[in-house]
Design an enzyme around this catalytic site. Structure first.
Site, PDB file in Angstrom:
ATOM      1  N   GLN B   7       0.843  -1.091  -0.009  1.00  0.00           N
ATOM      2  CA  GLN B   7       0.067   0.007  -0.110  1.00  0.00           C
ATOM      3  C   GLN B   7       1.030   1.366  -0.018  1.00  0.00           C
ATOM      4  O   GLN B   7       1.680   1.325   0.816  1.00  0.00           O
ATOM      5  CB  GLN B   7      -0.905  -0.183   1.104  1.00  0.00           C
ATOM      6  CG  GLN B   7      -1.800  -1.055   0.976  1.00  0.00           C
ATOM      7  CD  GLN B   7      -2.783  -1.187   2.356  1.00  0.00           C
ATOM      8  OE1 GLN B   7      -2.361  -1.147   3.393  1.00  0.00           O
ATOM      9  NE2 GLN B   7      -4.273  -1.013   2.273  1.00  0.00           N
TER      10      GLN B   7
ATOM     11  N   MET C   1       5.306   6.479   3.256  1.00  0.00           N
ATOM     12  CA  MET C   1       4.944   5.648   4.215  1.00  0.00           C
ATOM     13  C   MET C   1       4.003   4.412   3.905  1.00  0.00           C
ATOM     14  O   MET C   1       2.873   4.281   4.104  1.00  0.00           O
ATOM     15  CB  MET C   1       3.958   6.672   5.063  1.00  0.00           C
ATOM     16  CG  MET C   1       2.606   7.090   4.481  1.00  0.00           C
ATOM     17  SD  MET C   1       2.406   8.835   4.793  1.00  0.00           S
ATOM     18  CE  MET C   1       3.213   9.639   3.576  1.00  0.00           C
ATOM     19  N   PRO C   2       4.951   3.840   3.207  1.00  0.00           N
ATOM     20  CA  PRO C   2       4.189   2.519   2.540  1.00  0.00           C
ATOM     21  C   PRO C   2       3.985   1.264   3.769  1.00  0.00           C
ATOM     22  O   PRO C   2       4.930   1.469   4.574  1.00  0.00           O
ATOM     23  CB  PRO C   2       5.361   1.936   1.731  1.00  0.00           C
ATOM     24  CG  PRO C   2       6.282   3.031   1.465  1.00  0.00           C
ATOM     25  CD  PRO C   2       6.218   3.797   2.598  1.00  0.00           C
ATOM     26  N   ILE C   3       2.875   0.559   3.514  1.00  0.00           N
ATOM     27  CA  ILE C   3       2.825  -0.508   4.156  1.00  0.00           C
ATOM     28  C   ILE C   3       2.847  -2.036   3.359  1.00  0.00           C
ATOM     29  O   ILE C   3       2.219  -1.966   2.393  1.00  0.00           O
ATOM     30  CB  ILE C   3       1.319  -0.473   4.831  1.00  0.00           C
ATOM     31  CG1 ILE C   3       1.106   0.645   5.804  1.00  0.00           C
ATOM     32  CG2 ILE C   3       1.170  -1.708   5.769  1.00  0.00           C
ATOM     33  CD1 ILE C   3      -0.309   0.958   6.356  1.00  0.00           C
ATOM     34  N   PHE C  48       6.478   0.276   7.147  1.00  0.00           N
ATOM     35  CA  PHE C  48       5.937  -0.728   7.659  1.00  0.00           C
ATOM     36  C   PHE C  48       5.922  -1.988   7.121  1.00  0.00           C
ATOM     37  O   PHE C  48       5.495  -1.805   5.958  1.00  0.00           O
ATOM     38  CB  PHE C  48       4.669  -0.447   8.551  1.00  0.00           C
ATOM     39  CG  PHE C  48       4.506   0.553   9.488  1.00  0.00           C
ATOM     40  CD1 PHE C  48       5.607   1.274   9.877  1.00  0.00           C
ATOM     41  CD2 PHE C  48       3.163   0.672  10.118  1.00  0.00           C
ATOM     42  CE1 PHE C  48       5.365   2.310  11.119  1.00  0.00           C
ATOM     43  CE2 PHE C  48       3.321   1.710  11.327  1.00  0.00           C
ATOM     44  CZ  PHE C  48       4.208   2.269  11.699  1.00  0.00           C
TER      45      PHE C  48
END
Lengths: 77, 77, 77, 77, 77, 77
Positions: B7, C1-3, C48
């Protein structure tokens, strides 16, 4: 460092809207992040929130897409 | 047979772009699949990668939507 | 801010192991975070990674749970 | 109260279509909800189904985005 | 009919605990469901919340598993 | 190449069981994969299914963890 993923139907909360507003999204993000802070002491800076807006016809409940489900519920009244 | 779900915020990496390019997506897919191959011996053929691009206002960090978070960080400088 | 969410089967990569080791998990986290840094300029600090280990019998491919799928593939050889 | 999340590529099943139709989505929702009912006795009313349509270039298999993967498979024939 | 998926590290909030307590989980569920009610008028009855507890070594931040990240942060002080 | 993620509560369907059986999981995998085949012509070989079993106290509905929700529903009868 919690990750909160919120899936909601893409629709408005008032006539003339077809999606949540930016203010509503901001309130969701703030509210959920504060729950993590208050309950588990997770600093706001360590929480990620992702909101996914799902088209109504892509959401199923009761074995039916939501638009069809609502038509049936409305017809029952 | 790993599944990797990535994501990211939908935004460009250079002026004039508002989303990752197809080349960048291909590089993400290749890079991540190779990590699975190198670390866990997972054949490339058995790895699925899905990239989800999330609008900036749907992503929260620090209790704020990303656009607002960036405005505040910029104002501090 | 990748997940990045990585789902893998819970199994070892060498005889006598029944799960990925902590070293393998650390290598996955490092490798995947660096892909995001190299491809999209995402700082390591903003990524994350969550690894989910899925029991073999909870993973399906080809309409079969993985243990059964492997039995059939082995029988064919 | 199961949650079923279905990720599929956004593409049509017949010439001239570029996405699953509403009828196909309804059939997915019905079919999957009935599987949960038949196998685990989960009432239809307690099952949520969410369909996520993923652009082809955001989906990777074999280390390649799907459009490139298909080009290579077609070239081999 | 929102779905909220909360991923947190499996660890306690007080000495002697190694996981969130049932009371903390109940508070998370209540708090998050109420945010959806207050912000988007979603009835409590239509919201699903799922809490996933992730082992510390399966969670990465800054390119490192959380236990290693914390060791380094502690060493800096 | 669909990915189907099924989240269910970890509980048995008959007295003396506290989780779905392997046979039930196999039936879920088979059933769901066949729905994808029948509705969207997705070959069985290209469908991944992952079943996540969620502890009852980690699942919320109506603002309550499932065990508490059931206690209240039972008390009403």
């Amino acid at each position: 460092m919690p990750i909160v993923n919120i899936q909601i139907t893409r629709e408005g909360t008032a006539p003339g809207r077809d999606a949540p507003t930016d203010e509503e999204k901001a309130a969701l993000i703030k509210g959920v992040s504060e729950v993590l802070l208050n309950v588990l002491n997770k600093p706001l800076d360590s929480t990620f929130v992702v909101i996914e807006e799902v088209p109504l016809e892509n959401w199923g409940w009761g074995g039916l897409p939501v638009p069809e489900l609502r038509r049936r519920l409305a017809a029952k009244k």
